[in-house]
Scaffold this motif. Sequence first.
Motif, short mmCIF file in Angstrom:
data_model
loop_
_atom_site.label_atom_id
_atom_site.label_comp_id
_atom_site.label_asym_id
_atom_site.label_seq_id
_atom_site.Cartn_x
_atom_site.Cartn_y
_atom_site.Cartn_z
N THR A 9 2.81 -14.76 -4.93
CA THR A 9 2.61 -13.49 -5.65
C THR A 9 3.69 -12.46 -5.34
N GLY A 10 4.55 -12.79 -4.51
CA GLY A 10 5.61 -11.85 -4.18
C GLY A 10 5.87 -11.84 -2.70
N LYS A 14 8.19 -6.90 -1.13
CA LYS A 14 7.81 -6.30 -2.40
C LYS A 14 6.40 -5.70 -2.34
N LYS A 15 5.50 -6.41 -1.64
CA LYS A 15 4.15 -5.87 -1.47
C LYS A 15 4.19 -4.53 -0.74
N SER A 16 4.99 -4.48 0.29
CA SER A 16 5.12 -3.26 1.07
C SER A 16 5.69 -2.13 0.21
N GLU A 17 6.67 -2.48 -0.63
CA GLU A 17 7.29 -1.48 -1.50
C GLU A 17 6.28 -0.92 -2.49
N ARG A 18 5.45 -1.82 -3.08
CA ARG A 18 4.42 -1.36 -4.02
C ARG A 18 3.40 -0.47 -3.32
N ALA A 19 3.04 -0.83 -2.11
CA ALA A 19 2.07 -0.03 -1.35
C ALA A 19 2.60 1.37 -1.06
N ARG A 21 4.94 2.92 -2.82
CA ARG A 21 4.97 3.67 -4.07
C ARG A 21 3.59 4.20 -4.44
N ALA A 22 2.57 3.34 -4.26
CA ALA A 22 1.19 3.77 -4.55
C ALA A 22 0.79 4.92 -3.65
#
Length: 659
Positions: A9-10, A14-19, A21-22
């Motif tokens: 899923t990534g 990338k997961k850390s980056e999305r977190a 940003r959120a």
Amino acid sequence: MGCGTSVRTGSPAKKSERAIRAAILIQRWYRCSVARLEVRRRCTLSIFQSIEYAEEQAQLQLATFFTFMLDQCSHPSGTGTDWISHLFHSSSECLKSSEAHEQLEYSKVEVPDSYHGLRLSFPLATSDTNALLHAFKKQQFLHARYVIQLLHETKKFLKQLPNIIHLSTSNCKEITICGDLHGKLDDLLLIFYKNGLPSGENTYLFNGDFVDRGQNSMEILVILFAFLLVYPNNLHLNRGNHEDHIINLRYGFTKEVMLKYKSHGPIILKLLQDIYSWLPLATIIDSKVLVLHGGIADTTDLDLLSSIERNKFKSAVRPPRSKTESRLGDAGPRREVGPKMSHLNSQVHARRATPELSAAEHKEWKQVINILWSDPRKQKGCSPNNFRGGGCYFGPDVTSKLLKKYNLKMLVRSHECKQEGYELCHDGKVITIFSASNYYEEGSNRGAYLKLRSDLVPRFVQYQVSKCTRKLTLQQRVSMAEEAAVRSLREKLYAHRSELLAAFRKYDQEETGRISSSEWASAVESVLNLDLPWRTLRSRLVRLASDGNVEYLSCFEDLKMEQPIKQVQPNLVETLYRYKTDLKIIFNIIDKDHSGLISIEEFRQTWKLFSSHLQINIDDAAIDDLARAIDSNKDGSIDFNEFLEAFRVVQKFETKAIH
């Protein structure tokens, strides 16, 4: 053996980056939400303060009417008008009257066997102050006999004090400074609970405005005066602008005393007038911190304040008067109109000489009113405080000049409600401390007190008395206060309906019912003079048309008079509604027996004097129509409470929550 395929899923990056940003997005949303809420809170406080200060201007104007009214007095003896005269006459007359008060033997005030409340013994002890706190927590009543004796003892003590008290932190661990309490007993009890009771090791300074607005002003005075007598070196009081008998007439304390103490009320009020005048004007801590109620002016002279006879001015709001003033012309003999109104006559021909204040006395009066009524501002210089109607605005340069002149470090004052209970301005040299939480409305503000130790570094303690706000979210509390503020503002608009319509129609020559937002804001400000952000408030007060213009009639459409009087001209009804509070004060003075009834003739004569003083153009026929309309029993008298209810504005529709 087969191998299964895994779906990725990534990457962790990338997961850390999305977190992140959120989280940033949520943080931005939260900050924007908090910022909007803070803007609403500040706007709400601004509305409340603007309306409050407009009321103070009205009270100062009413004070001049009382002088005007008494200039029309025939002063017959034996008519029961001596209390009214005492309330408003000059200091020399008040001093004569106070001599008679000293002869009052409070021991002759009988305490009936049916009284099971607290009984005080003098001189007071710590057990008495503790008993008072316990009794008032349970909403018990202190008999007038003990109140009167306490006031006599307090007055005797205050007369020995200087105008400016000097305190030292070396004599105690720290000094606690409290601001306005305004009759809010729960705030005082919470302060004592959090900070401890006054004692030899716990020194307090209360910086004025103990009374008015709240329901327990008398209890607060009794508690403070009792502690003052028990711990004279550890509890100190400064005078505030509400320690004034004329101000008390509008803001509720006079009514509170008369309701609680009935026949003994006038005696208590007279004693309090003297006590107010003997309260110290300021306090200086460690020769570095000046504490006074309102503020300063560019002419403030602490040496002069130290030397004046502070008890000369019973009311700080009564301005000096000219030596002789023209009165109404000679129009025949005076006409007596009834036992309550025999001192008021519309036909007066006397020209009465009034002692003129000397230049020195006028200067002293200005010194007193400036320290009680002034407010700090960011702008440099000193200018008249037209917003309140008394005192001045003083800038940071005025503060610096006075502090340098007297080798002081800072100025501590009260007088203004602050959202957090305190505020620093003028580069931290001026501190405002305000101790009445929920001052305007439940949840409207916190209270605070200030603690000073030998290092003179201010330490603030905040609190908020609340029986229900803890059950509400911050947004709900803000909405409650905001709704109350906007409703008060809408009622203010309704009270000036005719003037506002005239101002709106100057911009609407074609009578479309619409004007631009800027035109609407200019018209409202020109009529109300409230110094508010009208464009920001526009959406909450009026409806906007599809083209963005204001439908100005919409600011009146969901309000109505609860009991319209059809026989009376609409402009008279509006005028009476606008001056309802002033008329209530005047009628309560006339109604000395507190029956709630005044004669129709008394009503006519009072209104004629009042309208003449304010130059309100209402013809006599309209007044006669109103008098007949409100005389429901046709017995020549009116029930004043019913009269006031006839001029109460209500909303036609259910109030919607403001978001």
